[in-house]
Design a protein around this motif. Structure first.
Motif, PDB file in Angstrom:
ATOM      1  N   ARG A 140       0.849  -1.191   0.000  1.00 23.94           N
ATOM      2  CA  ARG A 140       0.000   0.000   0.000  1.00 23.94           C
ATOM      3  C   ARG A 140       0.889   1.247   0.000  1.00 23.94           C
ATOM      4  NH1 ARG A 140      -5.913  -0.154   2.644  1.00 23.94           N
ATOM      5  NH2 ARG A 140      -6.652   1.855   1.923  1.00 23.94           N
ATOM      6  N   THR A 141       1.454   1.529  -1.138  1.00 25.90           N
ATOM      7  CA  THR A 141       2.450   2.589  -1.286  1.00 25.90           C
ATOM      8  C   THR A 141       1.859   3.918  -1.723  1.00 25.90           C
ATOM      9  OG1 THR A 141       2.804   1.909  -3.570  1.00 25.90           O
ATOM     10  CG2 THR A 141       4.243   0.930  -1.906  1.00 25.90           C
ATOM     11  N   GLY A 142       0.645   3.915  -2.244  1.00 22.39           N
ATOM     12  CA  GLY A 142       0.079   5.132  -2.799  1.00 22.39           C
ATOM     13  C   GLY A 142       0.542   5.379  -4.222  1.00 22.39           C
ATOM     14  N   GLU A 143       0.072   6.509  -4.775  1.00 21.37           N
ATOM     15  CA  GLU A 143       0.389   6.858  -6.157  1.00 21.37           C
ATOM     16  C   GLU A 143       0.547   8.370  -6.263  1.00 21.37           C
ATOM     17  OE1 GLU A 143      -1.425   6.423 -10.707  1.00 21.37           O
ATOM     18  OE2 GLU A 143      -2.642   5.857  -8.972  1.00 21.37           O
ATOM     19  N   TYR A 194       0.211  13.626  -4.448  1.00 23.05           N
ATOM     20  CA  TYR A 194       0.509  12.316  -3.867  1.00 23.05           C
ATOM     21  C   TYR A 194      -0.700  11.832  -3.072  1.00 23.05           C
ATOM     22  CZ  TYR A 194       3.557   8.844  -1.494  1.00 23.05           C
ATOM     23  OH  TYR A 194       4.141   7.702  -1.020  1.00 23.05           O
ATOM     24  N   ASP A 195      -1.297  10.740  -3.534  1.00 20.39           N
ATOM     25  CA  ASP A 195      -2.352  10.043  -2.798  1.00 20.39           C
ATOM     26  C   ASP A 195      -1.664   8.945  -1.995  1.00 20.39           C
ATOM     27  OD1 ASP A 195      -4.450   8.545  -1.868  1.00 20.39           O
ATOM     28  OD2 ASP A 195      -5.438   8.283  -3.810  1.00 20.39           O
ATOM     29  N   ARG A 196      -1.527   9.164  -0.705  1.00 19.26           N
ATOM     30  CA  ARG A 196      -0.677   8.289   0.107  1.00 19.26           C
ATOM     31  C   ARG A 196      -1.327   6.960   0.476  1.00 19.26           C
ATOM     32  NH1 ARG A 196       3.997  10.461   1.852  1.00 19.26           N
ATOM     33  NH2 ARG A 196       4.288  12.700   1.557  1.00 19.26           N
ATOM     34  N   ARG A 197      -2.663   6.888   0.519  1.00 18.04           N
ATOM     35  CA  ARG A 197      -3.328   5.679   1.005  1.00 18.04           C
ATOM     36  C   ARG A 197      -4.271   5.041  -0.007  1.00 18.04           C
ATOM     37  NH1 ARG A 197      -2.143   2.294   4.497  1.00 18.04           N
ATOM     38  NH2 ARG A 197      -4.302   1.924   5.086  1.00 18.04           N
ATOM     39  N   GLY A 198      -4.581   5.744  -1.079  1.00 14.95           N
ATOM     40  CA  GLY A 198      -5.659   5.297  -1.945  1.00 14.95           C
ATOM     41  C   GLY A 198      -5.292   4.328  -3.033  1.00 14.95           C
ATOM     42  N   VAL A 199      -4.035   3.876  -3.085  1.00 16.98           N
ATOM     43  CA  VAL A 199      -3.602   2.953  -4.129  1.00 16.98           C
ATOM     44  C   VAL A 199      -2.589   1.975  -3.539  1.00 16.98           C
ATOM     45  CG1 VAL A 199      -2.581   2.700  -6.434  1.00 16.98           C
ATOM     46  CG2 VAL A 199      -3.899   4.761  -5.887  1.00 16.98           C
ATOM     47  N   GLN A 297       6.245   4.007  -4.667  1.00 17.58           N
ATOM     48  CA  GLN A 297       4.914   4.441  -5.085  1.00 17.58           C
ATOM     49  C   GLN A 297       4.681   4.120  -6.568  1.00 17.58           C
ATOM     50  OE1 GLN A 297       7.525   6.469  -4.550  1.00 17.58           O
ATOM     51  NE2 GLN A 297       7.054   8.068  -3.052  1.00 17.58           N
ATOM     52  N   GLY A 298       3.415   4.010  -6.922  1.00 16.00           N
ATOM     53  CA  GLY A 298       3.053   4.049  -8.324  1.00 16.00           C
ATOM     54  C   GLY A 298       3.063   5.491  -8.802  1.00 16.00           C
ATOM     55  N   LEU A 299       3.307   5.690 -10.078  1.00 14.34           N
ATOM     56  CA  LEU A 299       3.274   7.025 -10.660  1.00 14.34           C
ATOM     57  C   LEU A 299       2.493   7.016 -11.961  1.00 14.34           C
ATOM     58  CD1 LEU A 299       6.514   6.648  -9.479  1.00 14.34           C
ATOM     59  CD2 LEU A 299       6.346   9.100  -9.839  1.00 14.34           C
ATOM     60  N   GLY A 300       1.880   8.154 -12.259  1.00 18.62           N
ATOM     61  CA  GLY A 300       1.215   8.355 -13.535  1.00 18.62           C
ATOM     62  C   GLY A 300       1.297   9.819 -13.892  1.00 18.62           C
ATOM     63  N   ASP A 301       1.611  10.128 -15.150  1.00 20.09           N
ATOM     64  CA  ASP A 301       1.735  11.538 -15.488  1.00 20.09           C
ATOM     65  C   ASP A 301       0.380  12.126 -15.855  1.00 20.09           C
ATOM     66  OD1 ASP A 301       1.495  11.530 -18.538  1.00 20.09           O
ATOM     67  OD2 ASP A 301       3.156  10.130 -18.251  1.00 20.09           O
TER      68      ASP A 301
END
Length: 476
Positions: A140-143, A194-199, A297-301
């Protein structure tokens, strides 16, 4: 990272693809379980689940959790997890609405409830991972949504301020250029949200295989290489024909998503869009240190034609997205799973984002079909006097949302009014796609317009503004 930020570079990076296997990295696993035998002869059950991806697996599992004595059968046309559930990026998001922006635009009166239900759903996935010892590399790293152009950083700031006004910014952090590059270092990064908990990040194929094992432990009978050929009423229930047999069931849940729905009127609501991804070889400690990716974390541009990227458990980088290919006529074919011209484009974008990783090679390159609908989030319904339920249209964000969809399908089959079935999102359908050539023409024009918007500082042309007003936006 579309437009100018991703147009630089030279052809040297094409060498990085020379050894890439055209198979999904997640499925290329020596621990891949053997498929179950195909159904032969006649079967009967209380609930038949059609489809062995996440949608069907969660439905079968939750059905047994709700009623342990219920007799449940699941059939899969090929092997569990072979399609989208074993090919995706492994981003398991709380959002049920294909992101908060899409949800707030389409269901402003319900968005707080939808966000609560989505957060609860992700918590329940995490609990199921622990309860059934699912070895799926759940983290649960967030995105982080990343801005790679100045206008995107401004848009992220404005969006964060709007979410604060709406009371929806809990758990979100706005990052400036220095702060985002302290998280993951790329010369293209100019800001982030940064969404810390939602992904959470997962190994998508291992999640599917683990759910299969959990279903079997609860007594679900699973048949693979057993396509459902047709669906017809039979007495007080339904009958499904398969190549070597048949199944009679009191109720049927359809989790076939991009594949032709056995309820034919549902087919017009989805089209296939092909998405592609690359996976690097494992990074060394020095290479990982060069990009400073410390928190996994996951990342998306933030572009219309966007990329998504994350680390695997063995520190490979998955890099996908950007191209979204709609085949004329909406056909789903194996040959569309491999697209070298897209792989070359993605490789160039990768090294523009991470020039520190020059010399890294890609081990795998693959694609697969996403079931897209005109509102970008799942829709639901019933057929045959409530004896059949279905869910489809997850549009690439179904790793988490399919569990919620499974709950909805079971609620609908039970004829229950629940907080889920009362949602407008559940009660109403998206607009169907028009027949060809109008579908292909509209999608092609929309994709061209989105690419132009990325090149013009995010400015949307008349076509996109019209589509927005009609609720028919489109992204890659």
């Amino acid at each position: 990272m579309a437009g100018s930020a991703m147009s630089r570079g030279n052809s040297d990076w094409t060498k990085s693809l020379s050894d890439a296997q055209p198979v999904p990295y997640w499925l290329d696993d020596p621990g891949r379980p053997r498929p179950e035998a195909a159904l032969t002869g006649a079967e009967t059950c209380d609930l038949l689940v059609v489809g062995g991806g996440y949608s069907g697996l969660w439905t079968a599992l939750i059905a047994k959790e709700r009623e342990p004595e219920r007799d449940v059968v699941l059939v899969e046309g090929r092997e569990i997890g072979w399609a989208a559930s074993g090919r995706n990026g492994g981003f398991c998001a709380a959002s049920l609405t294909h992101g908060l922006s899409n949800g707030l635009t389409r269901w402003p009166d319900e968005i707080h409830k939808l966000e609560q239900l989505g957060a609860r759903n992700l918590d329940e996935i995490e609990a199921a991972v622990a309860r059934y010892s699912l070895d799926c590399e759940f983290e649960r790293t967030g995105e982080i949504d990343v801005a790679t152009e100045t206008y995107q950083a401004w848009e992220l700031r404005d969006w964060y301020q709007e979410l604060e006004r709406e009371g929806l910014a809990d758990g979100l952090d706005l990052l400036d250029a220095d702060e985002i590059r302290a998280q993951v270092d790329s010369p293209t990064f100019q800001g982030g949200l940064y969404d810390r908990r939602g992904v959470a990040m997962v190994h998508p194929a291992k999640l599917a295989w683990g759910l299969k094992r959990a279903c079997a432990q609860l007594g679900v009978r699973v048949y693979e290489h057993t396509p459902a050929l047709d669906l017809k009423p039979y007495g007080a229930g339904m009958a499904v024909r398969t190549p070597y047999g048949s199944i009679r069931a009191r109720k049927v849940a359809l989790g076939t998503n991009i594949f032709p729905n056995l309820v034919k009127r549902v087919r017009a609501y989805t089209v296939p869009v092909y998405d592609y991804a690359l996976m690097t070889e494992p990074l060394t400690a020095e290479q990982l240190g060069a990009i400073g990716w410390k928190n996994r974390q996951g990342l998306g541009d933030s572009a219309n034609q966007f990329h998504y990227f994350r680390l695997s458990a063995d520190n490979r980088i998955l890099w996908g997205g950007y191209d979204a290919i709609y085949p004329y006529g909406g056909q789903v074919r194996a040959e569309y799973d491999d697209r070298p011209e897209t792989y070359a484009k993605l490789a160039g974008h990768f090294f523009t984002c991470f020039p520190q990783l020059e010399g890294v090679r890609f081990s795998h390159a693959w694609g697969g079909a996403i079931d897209t609908c005109s509102r970008f989030s799942a829709f639901f319904g019933t057929a045959h006097q409530g004896r059949v339920s279905y869910a489809a249209g997850y549009t690439g964000l179904g790793v988490g949302a399919t569990r919620f969809g499974a709950e909805v399908m079971l609620d609908l089959l039970a004829g229950e009014r629940t907080e889920r079935t009362e949602l407008e999102m559940v009660r109403k359908k998206p607009l169907p796609f028009p027949p060809e050539p109008f579908a292909w023409t509209g999608i092609a024009l929309t994709k061209w317009s989105l690419a132009r918007a990325d090149e013009r500082g995010g400015r949307r042309n008349l076509w996109l503004r019209t589509m927005d007003k009609l609720g028919l936006g489109f992204d890659s």
